[in-house]
Write a protein that holds these residues in place. Structure first.
Motif, PDB file in Angstrom:
ATOM      1  N   ARG A  51       0.839  -1.190   0.000  1.00 38.66           N
ATOM      2  CA  ARG A  51       0.000   0.000   0.000  1.00 38.66           C
ATOM      3  C   ARG A  51       0.878   1.246   0.000  1.00 38.66           C
ATOM      4  NH1 ARG A  51      -4.784  -0.157   4.278  1.00 38.66           N
ATOM      5  NH2 ARG A  51      -5.221   1.740   3.083  1.00 38.66           N
ATOM      6  N   PRO A  52       0.529   2.237  -0.828  1.00 36.93           N
ATOM      7  CA  PRO A  52       1.343   3.451  -0.839  1.00 36.93           C
ATOM      8  C   PRO A  52       1.186   4.218   0.468  1.00 36.93           C
ATOM      9  CG  PRO A  52      -0.664   3.752  -2.117  1.00 36.93           C
ATOM     10  CD  PRO A  52      -0.616   2.296  -1.748  1.00 36.93           C
ATOM     11  N   LEU A  53       2.179   5.019   0.788  1.00 33.42           N
ATOM     12  CA  LEU A  53       2.083   5.870   1.972  1.00 33.42           C
ATOM     13  C   LEU A  53       1.036   6.959   1.770  1.00 33.42           C
ATOM     14  CD1 LEU A  53       5.888   6.336   2.780  1.00 33.42           C
ATOM     15  CD2 LEU A  53       4.246   4.856   3.956  1.00 33.42           C
ATOM     16  N   HIS A  54       0.948   7.448   0.524  1.00 32.17           N
ATOM     17  CA  HIS A  54       0.008   8.514   0.203  1.00 32.17           C
ATOM     18  C   HIS A  54      -0.678   8.155  -1.110  1.00 32.17           C
ATOM     19  CE1 HIS A  54       2.401  10.671   3.167  1.00 32.17           C
ATOM     20  NE2 HIS A  54       3.470  10.447   2.428  1.00 32.17           N
ATOM     21  N   ASN A  55      -1.963   8.496  -1.211  1.00 32.78           N
ATOM     22  CA  ASN A  55      -2.723   8.135  -2.406  1.00 32.78           C
ATOM     23  C   ASN A  55      -3.401   9.368  -2.990  1.00 32.78           C
ATOM     24  OD1 ASN A  55      -4.183   6.942  -4.418  1.00 32.78           O
ATOM     25  ND2 ASN A  55      -5.398   5.610  -3.100  1.00 32.78           N
ATOM     26  N   LEU A  56      -2.969   9.757  -4.183  1.00 34.58           N
ATOM     27  CA  LEU A  56      -3.584  10.872  -4.894  1.00 34.58           C
ATOM     28  C   LEU A  56      -4.116  10.430  -6.259  1.00 34.58           C
ATOM     29  CD1 LEU A  56      -1.133  13.799  -4.028  1.00 34.58           C
ATOM     30  CD2 LEU A  56      -3.452  13.426  -3.145  1.00 34.58           C
ATOM     31  N   GLY A  64     -10.628   9.339  -8.561  1.00 34.45           N
ATOM     32  CA  GLY A  64     -11.697   8.370  -8.765  1.00 34.45           C
ATOM     33  C   GLY A  64     -12.413   7.956  -7.507  1.00 34.45           C
ATOM     34  N   THR A  65     -11.841   8.255  -6.341  1.00 34.69           N
ATOM     35  CA  THR A  65     -12.442   7.865  -5.072  1.00 34.69           C
ATOM     36  C   THR A  65     -12.562   9.090  -4.176  1.00 34.69           C
ATOM     37  OG1 THR A  65     -11.422   5.680  -5.217  1.00 34.69           O
ATOM     38  CG2 THR A  65     -12.255   6.338  -3.068  1.00 34.69           C
ATOM     39  N   PRO A  66     -13.705   9.278  -3.513  1.00 34.32           N
ATOM     40  CA  PRO A  66     -13.812  10.385  -2.569  1.00 34.32           C
ATOM     41  C   PRO A  66     -13.134  10.035  -1.252  1.00 34.32           C
ATOM     42  CG  PRO A  66     -15.828   9.116  -2.533  1.00 34.32           C
ATOM     43  CD  PRO A  66     -14.943   8.489  -3.591  1.00 34.32           C
ATOM     44  N   ASP A  67     -13.171  10.960  -0.321  1.00 30.29           N
ATOM     45  CA  ASP A  67     -12.655  10.717   1.032  1.00 30.29           C
ATOM     46  C   ASP A  67     -13.591   9.739   1.731  1.00 30.29           C
ATOM     47  OD1 ASP A  67     -11.875  10.739   3.663  1.00 30.29           O
ATOM     48  OD2 ASP A  67     -11.981  12.908   3.917  1.00 30.29           O
ATOM     49  N   LEU A  68     -13.181   8.476   1.787  1.00 29.65           N
ATOM     50  CA  LEU A  68     -14.048   7.436   2.348  1.00 29.65           C
ATOM     51  C   LEU A  68     -14.237   7.601   3.851  1.00 29.65           C
ATOM     52  CD1 LEU A  68     -12.735   4.354   0.339  1.00 29.65           C
ATOM     53  CD2 LEU A  68     -14.670   5.830  -0.175  1.00 29.65           C
ATOM     54  N   ALA A  69     -13.280   8.244   4.515  1.00 32.03           N
ATOM     55  CA  ALA A  69     -13.428   8.476   5.950  1.00 32.03           C
ATOM     56  C   ALA A  69     -14.549   9.464   6.245  1.00 32.03           C
ATOM     57  CB  ALA A  69     -12.113   8.994   6.537  1.00 32.03           C
ATOM     58  N   ALA A  70     -14.961  10.231   5.238  1.00 33.90           N
ATOM     59  CA  ALA A  70     -16.015  11.223   5.427  1.00 33.90           C
ATOM     60  C   ALA A  70     -17.396  10.686   5.079  1.00 33.90           C
ATOM     61  CB  ALA A  70     -15.712  12.463   4.580  1.00 33.90           C
ATOM     62  N   THR A  85      -9.182  12.138  -2.677  1.00 36.81           N
ATOM     63  CA  THR A  85      -8.971  10.762  -2.230  1.00 36.81           C
ATOM     64  C   THR A  85      -8.510  10.620  -0.779  1.00 36.81           C
ATOM     65  OG1 THR A  85      -8.446  10.140  -4.510  1.00 36.81           O
ATOM     66  CG2 THR A  85      -7.780   8.603  -2.773  1.00 36.81           C
ATOM     67  N   PRO A  86      -7.513  11.385  -0.299  1.00 38.41           N
ATOM     68  CA  PRO A  86      -7.035  11.158   1.076  1.00 38.41           C
ATOM     69  C   PRO A  86      -8.082  11.555   2.115  1.00 38.41           C
ATOM     70  CG  PRO A  86      -5.460  12.464  -0.214  1.00 38.41           C
ATOM     71  CD  PRO A  86      -6.735  12.440  -0.975  1.00 38.41           C
ATOM     72  N   SER A  87      -7.933  11.018   3.305  1.00 40.77           N
ATOM     73  CA  SER A  87      -8.743  11.476   4.432  1.00 40.77           C
ATOM     74  C   SER A  87      -8.233  12.835   4.880  1.00 40.77           C
ATOM     75  CB  SER A  87      -8.653  10.479   5.586  1.00 40.77           C
ATOM     76  OG  SER A  87      -7.326  10.433   6.089  1.00 40.77           O
ATOM     77  N   ASP A  88      -9.021  13.523   5.703  1.00 39.97           N
ATOM     78  CA  ASP A  88      -8.582  14.827   6.209  1.00 39.97           C
ATOM     79  C   ASP A  88      -7.250  14.714   6.941  1.00 39.97           C
ATOM     80  OD1 ASP A  88     -10.683  16.259   5.194  1.00 39.97           O
ATOM     81  OD2 ASP A  88     -11.901  16.162   7.002  1.00 39.97           O
ATOM     82  N   SER A  89      -7.099  13.621   7.704  1.00 42.48           N
ATOM     83  CA  SER A  89      -5.865  13.470   8.486  1.00 42.48           C
ATOM     84  C   SER A  89      -4.652  13.180   7.617  1.00 42.48           C
ATOM     85  CB  SER A  89      -6.041  12.348   9.522  1.00 42.48           C
ATOM     86  OG  SER A  89      -6.301  11.106   8.879  1.00 42.48           O
ATOM     87  N   ALA A  90      -4.874  12.624   6.419  1.00 39.60           N
ATOM     88  CA  ALA A  90      -3.760  12.260   5.534  1.00 39.60           C
ATOM     89  C   ALA A  90      -3.491  13.315   4.465  1.00 39.60           C
ATOM     90  CB  ALA A  90      -4.041  10.918   4.860  1.00 39.60           C
ATOM     91  N   ALA A 137      -2.641  16.639   4.403  1.00 33.67           N
ATOM     92  CA  ALA A 137      -1.468  17.518   4.494  1.00 33.67           C
ATOM     93  C   ALA A 137      -0.192  16.777   4.107  1.00 33.67           C
ATOM     94  CB  ALA A 137      -1.345  18.096   5.898  1.00 33.67           C
ATOM     95  N   ALA A 138      -0.033  15.532   4.592  1.00 31.46           N
ATOM     96  CA  ALA A 138       1.172  14.761   4.272  1.00 31.46           C
ATOM     97  C   ALA A 138       1.201  14.389   2.795  1.00 31.46           C
ATOM     98  CB  ALA A 138       1.240  13.514   5.139  1.00 31.46           C
ATOM     99  N   ALA A 139       0.041  14.076   2.223  1.00 30.83           N
ATOM    100  CA  ALA A 139      -0.009  13.734   0.802  1.00 30.83           C
ATOM    101  C   ALA A 139       0.355  14.949  -0.051  1.00 30.83           C
ATOM    102  CB  ALA A 139      -1.394  13.223   0.432  1.00 30.83           C
ATOM    103  N   LEU A 140      -0.132  16.125   0.328  1.00 32.27           N
ATOM    104  CA  LEU A 140       0.195  17.343  -0.417  1.00 32.27           C
ATOM    105  C   LEU A 140       1.691  17.660  -0.323  1.00 32.27           C
ATOM    106  CD1 LEU A 140      -0.660  19.782  -2.037  1.00 32.27           C
ATOM    107  CD2 LEU A 140      -1.331  20.906   0.115  1.00 32.27           C
ATOM    108  N   GLU A 141       2.263  17.465   0.847  1.00 30.57           N
ATOM    109  CA  GLU A 141       3.693  17.706   1.021  1.00 30.57           C
ATOM    110  C   GLU A 141       4.514  16.735   0.153  1.00 30.57           C
ATOM    111  OE1 GLU A 141       7.417  18.960   2.105  1.00 30.57           O
ATOM    112  OE2 GLU A 141       5.489  19.970   2.361  1.00 30.57           O
ATOM    113  N   ALA A 142       4.113  15.467   0.138  1.00 30.20           N
ATOM    114  CA  ALA A 142       4.814  14.488  -0.699  1.00 30.20           C
ATOM    115  C   ALA A 142       4.720  14.861  -2.179  1.00 30.20           C
ATOM    116  CB  ALA A 142       4.229  13.092  -0.452  1.00 30.20           C
ATOM    117  N   LEU A 143       3.561  15.350  -2.600  1.00 30.03           N
ATOM    118  CA  LEU A 143       3.398  15.778  -3.984  1.00 30.03           C
ATOM    119  C   LEU A 143       4.354  16.945  -4.299  1.00 30.03           C
ATOM    120  CD1 LEU A 143       1.868  15.840  -6.720  1.00 30.03           C
ATOM    121  CD2 LEU A 143       0.255  17.425  -5.627  1.00 30.03           C
ATOM    122  N   CYS A 144       4.387  17.932  -3.436  1.00 29.17           N
ATOM    123  CA  CYS A 144       5.218  19.099  -3.698  1.00 29.17           C
ATOM    124  C   CYS A 144       6.703  18.728  -3.790  1.00 29.17           C
ATOM    125  CB  CYS A 144       5.009  20.155  -2.611  1.00 29.17           C
ATOM    126  SG  CYS A 144       3.389  20.967  -2.704  1.00 29.17           S
TER     127      CYS A 144
END
Length: 462
Positions: free
Chosen positions: A105-110, A113-119, A444-449, A451-458
């Motif tokens: 499983r990836p550390l971050h998923n961007l 096709g999938t919404p925030d499933l935690a929401a 795709t990411p949850s709210d908690s994930a 910020a980290a996903a955006l940082e990894a992208l940048c």
């Protein structure tokens, strides 16, 4: 009256066999079931009385077999908890070893096709399910209408007319197992109508092209320019599949002149327009673009889904079809529905109670904030990258310097970031200009994930 096997204890399938008598046959059968793992550690067994009744043997025979296996350590027996399979290592059945390694499983998923499933609104959905089930007539639990439950078709017709400008009639609405389920139904029907080729957008999901091709339909790619998808090459194709409100993945709506041109082509040739309105509710800066179907319900088949507004796992989609096509699709679907009745009733209640509107408005605000954060972060950290296609939806297209897309995708993989380049969605026969870009699913990411996903992208942007 003697109690029958059907009213006692729990079911346990055993076939005592062998020449050593019933007790030995039963003991061997139980031991084998435990040894091979068919009866897992901790499994509670029927009482000796219940199992004896099931097998038609004396209760003492079962009690003695249980006692033998307790003594051997295969079973445990405790007052108040019954007889259970003992905790011990299980020897797997003999045969060639198979190793199925789950993909990492990836550390971050961007990936889009999938919404925030935690929401997902679990509490609201559960309340709607309870109300719907309490109010459902008994016949709702039968096989039912292949078009789907009338409660849901009626609720959808009202919602789609109000929110998306669809000219919907419950009689011509068919409930499906998501968008893929809709295409699986439509493909063979189109083929039976004599359609041989379906035009598709130059960028899109190969899954959908595959479903059409599996039905015996060839696909041809339309053109693309600065105004988005260009339908002018349409000629003898029998149908066209479009995402007119928000082209996936490029993000532009179909230009107003081209909307009219597509409908005129369909009227002139007798062809059919398949409208995929996959995320029509999620427009942020102005009123959502209305459904193309409103221009001509006799030539446009409208396809929608709850996969983005709620979750893909509930497997609920819908088609609003021209009357003649609705009859053919209903006949092709068969004599029973293919979508769970309880999910249909729950969504109907969710719509009529206003919970669906509340969910969409809440999600729209959450995703708009993420979109704004993405645009600001890219402008600050990678000024050479241009963010496009962000007026609507749950994803954005990041235009990269020429020739850099493969390197960025590789760098993302090293960072544990799941990410798709634009080339992933390109039709193999498309003549559109090759563009280097990323398709970023910020929903795709949850709210908690996030910020980290955006940082990894940048970190991977050039």
């Amino acid at each position: 009256m003697a109690e029958s096997w059907a009213t006692l204890g729990v079911d346990l399938h055993l076939e005592p066999a062998g020449s050593g008598g019933l007790r030995r046959g039963l003991t061997d059968a139980l031991r084998d079931a435990v040894r091979t793992g068919r009866l897992a550690p901790g499994t509670r067994l029927p009482s000796s009385r219940a199992l004896a009744t099931d097998l038609g043997i004396a209760r003492n025979t079962v009690a003695e077999a249980y006692a033998d296996l307790v003594a051997e350590g295969w079973l445990t027996a405790r007052q108040g908890s019954g007889t259970r399979v003992a905790e011990r290592a299980v020897v797997p059945p003999s045969g060639p070893a198979r190793h199925h390694r789950a993909p990492a499983r990836p550390l971050h998923n961007l990936v889009p096709g999938t919404p925030d499933l935690a929401a997902f609104p679990r509490a609201e959905w559960a309340r709607a399910a309870r109300r719907a089930l309490a109010a459902a007539p008994n016949d709702a639990l039968g096989y039912g209408d292949p078009r789907g439950r009338p409660e849901l078709r009626t609720a959808l017709a009202g919602y789609l007319a109000r929110a998306r400008g669809v000219r919907a009639d419950p009689e011509n609405t068919v409930i499906t197992a998501g968008f893929s389920g809709a295409l699986r139904l439509l493909g063979p029907v189109l083929r039976a109508r004599g359609v041989r080729t379906v035009a598709v957008e130059p960028y899109g999901l190969d899954l959908y092209r595959g479903l059409l091709e599996n039905a015996g339909l060839a696909t041809t790619a339309l053109a693309y320019d600065e105004l988005g998808t260009d339908p002018s090459p349409l000629d003898t194709e029998g149908a066209v599949l479009l995402t007119p409100a928000h082209q996936f993945p490029m993000g532009l709506p179909l230009h107003p002149d081209r909307r009219a041109a597509v409908v005129d082509w369909a009227r002139r040739t007798g062809a059919l327009v398949l409208e995929d309105d996959y995320d029509g509710e999620f427009r942020y800066d102005r009123q959502p673009v209305g459904a193309l179907q409103g221009l001509d319900p006799d030539r446009v088949a409208y396809l929608g889904t709850a996969s983005k507004s709620l979750a893909p796992g509930i497997r609920l989609g819908w088609m609003v079809l021209p009357p003649d096509l609705a009859e053919e699709v209903t006949a092709a679907k068969g004599h029973s529905d293919t979508v769970g009745v309880l999910e249909q009733l729950t969504l109907a209640e969710f719509l009529t109670s206003g919970a669906y509107d509340r969910q969409v408005r809440s999600a729209r605000l959450r995703y708009r904030r993420r979109r704004d954060a993405l645009a600001a972060a890219v402008a600050d950290r990678a000024p050479g990258v241009r963010v496009t296609g962000i007026a609507a939806g749950l994803h954005a297209v990041l235009r990269l310097p020429p020739g850099t897309e493969p390197a960025v995708i590789q760098a993302a993989a090293w960072q544990g970031l799941a990410l798709h380049g634009l080339s992933y969605y390109r039709h193999p026969e498309s003549t559109a200009e090759h563009l280097d870009a990323l398709v970023v699913g910020y929903g795709t990411p949850s709210d908690s994930a996030w910020a980290a996903a955006l940082e990894a992208l940048c970190r991977v942007l050039p």
